[in-house]
Enzyme design. Sequence first.
Site, PDB file in Angstrom:
ATOM      1  CG  ASP A   1      20.151  48.004  39.625  1.00 57.47           C
ATOM      2  OD1 ASP A   1      20.767  47.031  39.153  1.00 57.47           O
ATOM      3  OD2 ASP A   1      20.364  49.180  39.269  1.00 57.47           O
TER       4      ASP A   1
ATOM      5  CD  GLU B   1      19.428  44.518  36.401  1.00 58.40           C
ATOM      6  OE1 GLU B   1      18.556  44.738  35.559  1.00 58.40           O
ATOM      7  OE2 GLU B   1      20.249  45.371  36.794  1.00 58.40           O
TER       8      GLU B   1
ATOM      9  CG  ASP C   1      21.596  52.902  40.512  1.00 64.47           C
ATOM     10  OD1 ASP C   1      22.181  51.968  39.944  1.00 64.47           O
ATOM     11  OD2 ASP C   1      22.032  54.059  40.557  1.00 64.47           O
TER      12      ASP C   1
END
Length: 174
Positions: free
Chosen positions: A16, A76, A148
Amino acid sequence: MTQPPNRQPVRILGIDPGLRRTGWGVIESEGNRLVFIGCGSVEPPDTLPLAERLLAIHRGLAKVLADFAPDEAAVEQTFVNKDAGATLKLGQARGVAMLAPAMVGLSVAEYAPNLVKKTVVGAGHADKNQIQMMLKILLPKAEPPSADAADALAVAITHAHHRVAAARLKAVGA
């Protein structure tokens, strides 16, 4: 009679990306079975110039790659927000997040945030609490230290589910 596919565990690194905190999560996937391996985040100091923060993210991810030896990686995708400058900088962090695993020869998949949420929670507009609740069910041993890291585990789970679905489609000739 067809033989069942040879299932070997696949170690997946989910990332992420972010300039302040880049989350990472490692799982193993064998068929439908998921096993938590590790998670954390790379947090370069805010006081560093942009180039040095990007370098710190790269070095942190390179260490994760060396320590956990994943077979595949997934990142992502970023979403565009109202602040074009912030979106551009986030895109640079995402570029580093894609480059680090590619530099060690891994394939890197990309998933939209809504797809990650839909895969893990069942709803494309789930909030962070819903994601963390589902992580406790899917990966009971995982205790992500940050949102995260939790999001990175969700990215890894999404990749695991999509690779299983793709293998099934390939097996039936679709």
